[in-house]
Design an enzyme around this catalytic site. Structure first.
Site, PDB file in Angstrom:
ATOM      1  N   SER A  17       0.830  -1.209   0.000  1.00 40.81           N
ATOM      2  CA  SER A  17       0.000   0.000   0.000  1.00 40.81           C
ATOM      3  C   SER A  17       0.859   1.253   0.000  1.00 40.81           C
ATOM      4  O   SER A  17       0.616   2.189  -0.771  1.00 40.81           O
ATOM      5  CB  SER A  17      -0.927   0.014   1.223  1.00 40.81           C
ATOM      6  OG  SER A  17      -1.781  -1.114   1.198  1.00 40.81           O
ATOM      7  N   CYS A  28      -9.874  -6.657   1.927  1.00 39.16           N
ATOM      8  CA  CYS A  28     -10.202  -5.267   2.227  1.00 39.16           C
ATOM      9  C   CYS A  28     -11.686  -5.000   2.031  1.00 39.16           C
ATOM     10  O   CYS A  28     -12.253  -4.125   2.664  1.00 39.16           O
ATOM     11  CB  CYS A  28      -9.410  -4.349   1.315  1.00 39.16           C
ATOM     12  SG  CYS A  28      -7.799  -5.007   0.920  1.00 39.16           S
ATOM     13  N   ASN A  55      -5.801  -9.056  -7.908  1.00 42.34           N
ATOM     14  CA  ASN A  55      -5.792  -9.776  -6.628  1.00 42.34           C
ATOM     15  C   ASN A  55      -7.051 -10.596  -6.391  1.00 42.34           C
ATOM     16  O   ASN A  55      -7.032 -11.520  -5.590  1.00 42.34           O
ATOM     17  CB  ASN A  55      -5.561  -8.815  -5.462  1.00 42.34           C
ATOM     18  CG  ASN A  55      -6.453  -7.611  -5.507  1.00 42.34           C
ATOM     19  OD1 ASN A  55      -6.511  -6.891  -6.493  1.00 42.34           O
ATOM     20  ND2 ASN A  55      -7.189  -7.385  -4.438  1.00 42.34           N
ATOM     21  N   HIS A  62       4.531 -10.142   2.093  1.00 49.80           N
ATOM     22  CA  HIS A  62       3.641 -11.136   2.708  1.00 49.80           C
ATOM     23  C   HIS A  62       2.758 -11.867   1.700  1.00 49.80           C
ATOM     24  O   HIS A  62       2.003 -12.767   2.070  1.00 49.80           O
ATOM     25  CB  HIS A  62       2.819 -10.515   3.846  1.00 49.80           C
ATOM     26  CG  HIS A  62       1.678  -9.643   3.434  1.00 49.80           C
ATOM     27  ND1 HIS A  62       0.392 -10.102   3.413  1.00 49.80           N
ATOM     28  CD2 HIS A  62       1.624  -8.346   3.061  1.00 49.80           C
ATOM     29  CE1 HIS A  62      -0.420  -9.111   3.047  1.00 49.80           C
ATOM     30  NE2 HIS A  62       0.308  -8.036   2.822  1.00 49.80           N
TER      31      HIS A  62
HETATM   32  C1  LIG Z   1      -2.186  -7.066  -0.886  1.00 44.57           C
HETATM   33  C2  LIG Z   1      -2.163  -6.096  -2.001  1.00 44.57           C
HETATM   34  C3  LIG Z   1      -1.780  -4.765  -1.802  1.00 44.57           C
HETATM   35  C4  LIG Z   1      -1.469  -4.212  -0.436  1.00 44.57           C
HETATM   36  O1  LIG Z   1      -0.247  -4.692   0.066  1.00 44.57           O
HETATM   37  P1  LIG Z   1       0.035  -4.545   1.642  1.00 44.57           P
HETATM   38  O2  LIG Z   1       1.441  -5.010   1.790  1.00 44.57           O
HETATM   39  O3  LIG Z   1      -0.942  -5.434   2.325  1.00 44.57           O
HETATM   40  O4  LIG Z   1      -0.130  -3.112   1.970  1.00 44.57           O
HETATM   41  C5  LIG Z   1      -1.737  -3.926  -2.891  1.00 44.57           C
HETATM   42  N1  LIG Z   1      -2.043  -4.362  -4.120  1.00 44.57           N
HETATM   43  C6  LIG Z   1      -2.414  -5.629  -4.358  1.00 44.57           C
HETATM   44  C7  LIG Z   1      -2.725  -6.059  -5.744  1.00 44.57           C
HETATM   45  C8  LIG Z   1      -2.494  -6.536  -3.310  1.00 44.57           C
HETATM   46  O5  LIG Z   1      -2.880  -7.787  -3.549  1.00 44.57           O
END
Ligand SMILES: *Cc1c(COP(=O)(O)O)cnc(C)c1O
Length: 395
Positions: A71, A324, A151, A201
């Site tokens: 993010s 989210c 995602n 992660h």
């Molecule tokens: C998980 C995700 C994020 C956010 O990443 P974080 O490390 O959780 O802040 C942003 N973009 C996509 C496509 C994601 O899958």
């Protein structure tokens, strides 16, 4: 049986990543900005991690900035490109309707500050085209940002083609590669990528560590102000344990990428075949042009949330969209962008696999899911109307 099938939300930290992190808590705990030996040992760890990311992205270590996650990397990429554009009087940004909220909400914030965003429609297969990007380009476009892989539905975007269109037009190209990094080959040079976000992660690294790649010459704007860490572009004492774990996880994921994909794709396809055999069920996104571990379907006549609870009761952890959006009553903006009607989008299920899953787990999901879907449909007044022909089936 317990099955974790929500790897697009987050993954377990790998043994390799954990082993890389452990010495950084009690042995190599110096501050990398300190001049003394303990500090310099930490600085060496940091430099090695930066080199690992640079190597597997085909970038230069100086082009790698560590952030607190995907993010933050997305926020910083967009703000940096916007500021550079504004200096030249260019305040138009092109993106897509199915980006992660880290992109969409940053764009909304920028719109309040006088920027204009064009969000491209999503074709029915979930793959935007370079032609769409080209058609949306304007003389005042300063940035194109298109995610590498979605995602929720896992579809892989034509990144090299979009990058080429951007570079031909002299426009910066950013990609949110959080779902792709460690899972798909990435080469920022041949793919014409100027900026890229990733997050540890999502590939068996720790939470709270991200990377922003920015091509040399692109001046990053600070999102976090303070000390001179990360070449002055991201203040705050570096998360050395997290960064070391992230680098080890990335190296491991990149080294095993082909092997993992060869293992996952047949499992994914087995799940897709089994689930779409359930009547009035549709796969979301192209069947093949998707992440090796992503399955996303809509079942007509049921609520995704009820499905998740019953799956959880059987030990199966899944998602109805992105982590989210769950918890809100709105259906997924991704499925709506794909053209699914509201009532269909509500019945969505995402199963995202990793190499830690087994074929026995897939068989278990395929054994339990059809029963749960039938059970929920039997209780559903909407399904009753559909079956009696009082309302038309949409899928
Ligand atoms: C998980 C995700 C994020 C956010 O990443 P974080 O490390 O959780 O802040 C942003 N973009 C996509 C496509 C994601 O899958």
């Amino acid at each position: 049986m317990n099955v974790y099938a929500d790897n697009a939300a987050t993954t377990a930290v790998s043994a390799t990543a954990l082993a890389a992190m452990m010495p950084c808590f009690q042995e190599i705990y110096g501050n990398p900005s300190s001049l003394h030996t303990p500090g310099q040992r930490a600085a060496e760890k940091l430099a090695a991690a930066r080199e690992t990311f640079a190597k597997y992205l085909n970038a230069d270590p100086r082009e790698i900035t560590f952030t607190s996650g995907g993010s933050e990397a997305d926020n910083q990429a967009l703000r940096s490109a916007a500021l550079l554009g504004a200096r030249k009087g260019k305040k138009h940004i092109i993106s897509t309707k199915f980006e992660h909220h880290a992109i969409l909400h940053t764009l909304q914030a920028l719109e309040k500050e006088g920027f204009e965003a064009t969000l491209l429609d999503i074709p029915p297969d979930g793959v935007v085209t370079a032609e769409q990007v080209k058609a949306a380009l304007r003389p005042d476009t300063c940035l194109v940002t298109v995610m590498f892989a979605n995602n929720e539905i896992g579809t892989i975007q034509p990144i090299p083609e979009i990058g080429a269109v951007c570079h031909e037009a002299g426009v910066l190209f950013h990609t949110d590669a959080v779902q792709a990094a460690g899972h798909l080959p990435i080469d920022v040079q041949s793919m014409h990528i100027d900026m890229l976000s990733l997050s540890a992660h999502k590939f068996h690294g720790p939470k709270g560590v991200g990377v922003l790649y920015a091509r040399r010459g692109i001046a990053l704007t600070n999102v976090i102000h303070g000390g001179a860490q990360e070449r002055g572009k991201r203040a705050g004492t570096e998360n050395i344990p997290g960064i070391c774990g992230a680098a080890a996880a990335f190296e491991e994921a990149c080294a095993n990428m082909e092997k993992n994909a060869a293992f996952l794709e047949p499992l994914r396809d087995k799940l897709i075949a089994g689930l779409t055999a359930i009547p009035h069920t549709v796969l979301n996104g192209d069947p093949k042009r998707r992440l090796p571990g992503n399955v996303n379907v809509c079942f007509e006549g049921i609520e995704g949330e009820s499905l998740l609870l019953l799956l959880d009761a059987k030990g199966i952890a899944a998602s109805s969209g992105s982590a989210c959006t769950s918890g809100s009553l709105d259906p997924s903006h991704v499925l709506l962008a794909l053209g699914r009607p509201h009532e269909v989008a509500h019945g969505s299920l995402r199963l995202s696999l990793s190499e830690y899953n087994t074929e026995a787990e897939i068989d278990y999901i395929l054994k339990e899911l059809p029963n749960i879907v039938s059970y929920l449909r039997d209780m559903s007044p909407v399904w009753d109307e559909l079956e009696k022909g009082q309302r038309p089936h949409l899928i």
